[in-house]
Design a protein around this motif. Structure first.
Motif, PDB file in Angstrom:
ATOM      1  N   SER A 149       0.833  -1.208   0.000  1.00 52.33           N
ATOM      2  CA  SER A 149       0.000   0.000   0.000  1.00 52.33           C
ATOM      3  C   SER A 149       0.868   1.259   0.000  1.00 52.33           C
ATOM      4  N   VAL A 150       2.003   1.213   0.673  1.00 50.48           N
ATOM      5  CA  VAL A 150       2.918   2.363   0.695  1.00 50.48           C
ATOM      6  C   VAL A 150       3.560   2.542  -0.680  1.00 50.48           C
ATOM      7  N   LEU A 151       3.981   1.443  -1.303  1.00 51.72           N
ATOM      8  CA  LEU A 151       4.543   1.535  -2.661  1.00 51.72           C
ATOM      9  C   LEU A 151       3.522   2.128  -3.622  1.00 51.72           C
ATOM     10  N   CYS A 152       2.267   1.709  -3.509  1.00 49.35           N
ATOM     11  CA  CYS A 152       1.217   2.241  -4.388  1.00 49.35           C
ATOM     12  C   CYS A 152       1.030   3.738  -4.174  1.00 49.35           C
ATOM     13  N   GLU A 153       1.081   4.162  -2.928  1.00 51.92           N
ATOM     14  CA  GLU A 153       0.972   5.583  -2.623  1.00 51.92           C
ATOM     15  C   GLU A 153       2.149   6.351  -3.230  1.00 51.92           C
ATOM     16  N   TRP A 154       3.350   5.812  -3.086  1.00 51.42           N
ATOM     17  CA  TRP A 154       4.535   6.443  -3.672  1.00 51.42           C
ATOM     18  C   TRP A 154       4.409   6.552  -5.187  1.00 51.42           C
ATOM     19  N   GLN A 175       2.250   9.356  -6.222  1.00 53.57           N
ATOM     20  CA  GLN A 175       2.857  10.659  -5.910  1.00 53.57           C
ATOM     21  C   GLN A 175       4.096  10.941  -6.761  1.00 53.57           C
ATOM     22  N   SER A 176       4.345  10.108  -7.738  1.00 54.77           N
ATOM     23  CA  SER A 176       5.516  10.226  -8.615  1.00 54.77           C
ATOM     24  C   SER A 176       6.828  10.062  -7.856  1.00 54.77           C
ATOM     25  N   GLY A 234       8.502   7.293 -18.922  1.00 53.80           N
ATOM     26  CA  GLY A 234       7.603   6.357 -18.263  1.00 53.80           C
ATOM     27  C   GLY A 234       8.267   5.023 -18.074  1.00 53.80           C
ATOM     28  N   PRO A 235       7.534   4.129 -17.560  1.00 55.45           N
ATOM     29  CA  PRO A 235       6.109   4.180 -17.243  1.00 55.45           C
ATOM     30  C   PRO A 235       5.862   4.849 -15.893  1.00 55.45           C
ATOM     31  N   PHE A 236       4.622   5.336 -15.719  1.00 48.51           N
ATOM     32  CA  PHE A 236       4.242   5.971 -14.468  1.00 48.51           C
ATOM     33  C   PHE A 236       2.760   5.719 -14.202  1.00 48.51           C
ATOM     34  N   ASN A 237       2.354   5.971 -12.976  1.00 44.64           N
ATOM     35  CA  ASN A 237       0.967   5.853 -12.553  1.00 44.64           C
ATOM     36  C   ASN A 237       0.243   7.123 -12.994  1.00 44.64           C
ATOM     37  N   VAL A 238      -0.932   7.003 -13.586  1.00 46.54           N
ATOM     38  CA  VAL A 238      -1.654   8.171 -14.088  1.00 46.54           C
ATOM     39  C   VAL A 238      -1.957   9.176 -12.976  1.00 46.54           C
ATOM     40  N   LEU A 239      -2.075   8.720 -11.735  1.00 41.79           N
ATOM     41  CA  LEU A 239      -2.316   9.639 -10.617  1.00 41.79           C
ATOM     42  C   LEU A 239      -1.116  10.553 -10.353  1.00 41.79           C
ATOM     43  N   ALA A 240       0.026  10.210 -10.908  1.00 43.74           N
ATOM     44  CA  ALA A 240       1.237  11.022 -10.726  1.00 43.74           C
ATOM     45  C   ALA A 240       1.310  12.190 -11.713  1.00 43.74           C
ATOM     46  N   VAL A 241       0.397  12.258 -12.671  1.00 47.64           N
ATOM     47  CA  VAL A 241       0.466  13.298 -13.700  1.00 47.64           C
ATOM     48  C   VAL A 241       0.510  14.714 -13.113  1.00 47.64           C
TER      49      VAL A 241
END
Length: 120
Positions: A34-39, A42-43, A82-89
């Motif tokens: 869950s912490v990795l997903c949060e990171w 947050q980019s 990339g790649p990156f999580n879209v929430l990091a945009v």
């Protein structure tokens, strides 16, 4: 009784933890998924980072589907990011990594967006 029964009886389950290694060799962790997903959202997890469950055997962060590192960007000078999580945009835009007109492409679906579409 069985090992499964004993584990359920105690109410405990094995919680997997992860380590994150950045490009400069710094290692963070152990942390829960869950912490990795949060990171990632947050980019704070970027291309070139690696993850490990034992801090010995490393793999690229994009190999862990739970991080949702599904997006790539075409930068104006023709380079890919990339790649990156879209929430990091929003973080990537605010840091100057992505411009408002950068084209985003989902590596799995082929869907395309522009950064400005996400920032609305």
């Amino acid at each position: 009784m069985s090992v499964v029964h004993d584990s359920l009886q105690r109410g405990s389950s094995v919680v997997r933890t992860w380590y994150l290694k950045t490009a400069d060799g710094s290692v963070y962790g152990p942390v829960q998924l869950s912490v990795l997903c949060e990171w990632a959202s947050q980019s704070r997890i970027v291309p070139g980072n690696e993850i490990s469950e034992n801090a010995q055997t490393w793999m690229p962060v994009e190999n862990l589907p739970d991080l949702k590192l599904d997006w790539m960007a075409e930068l104006p000078e023709g380079k890919a990011y990339g790649p990156f999580n879209v929430l990091a945009v929003p973080y990537l835009f605010n840091s100057g990594t992505l411009s408002a007109d950068a084209k985003l492409i989902n590596r799995n679906t082929g869907k395309t967006l522009q950064v400005r579409d996400i920032l609305k």
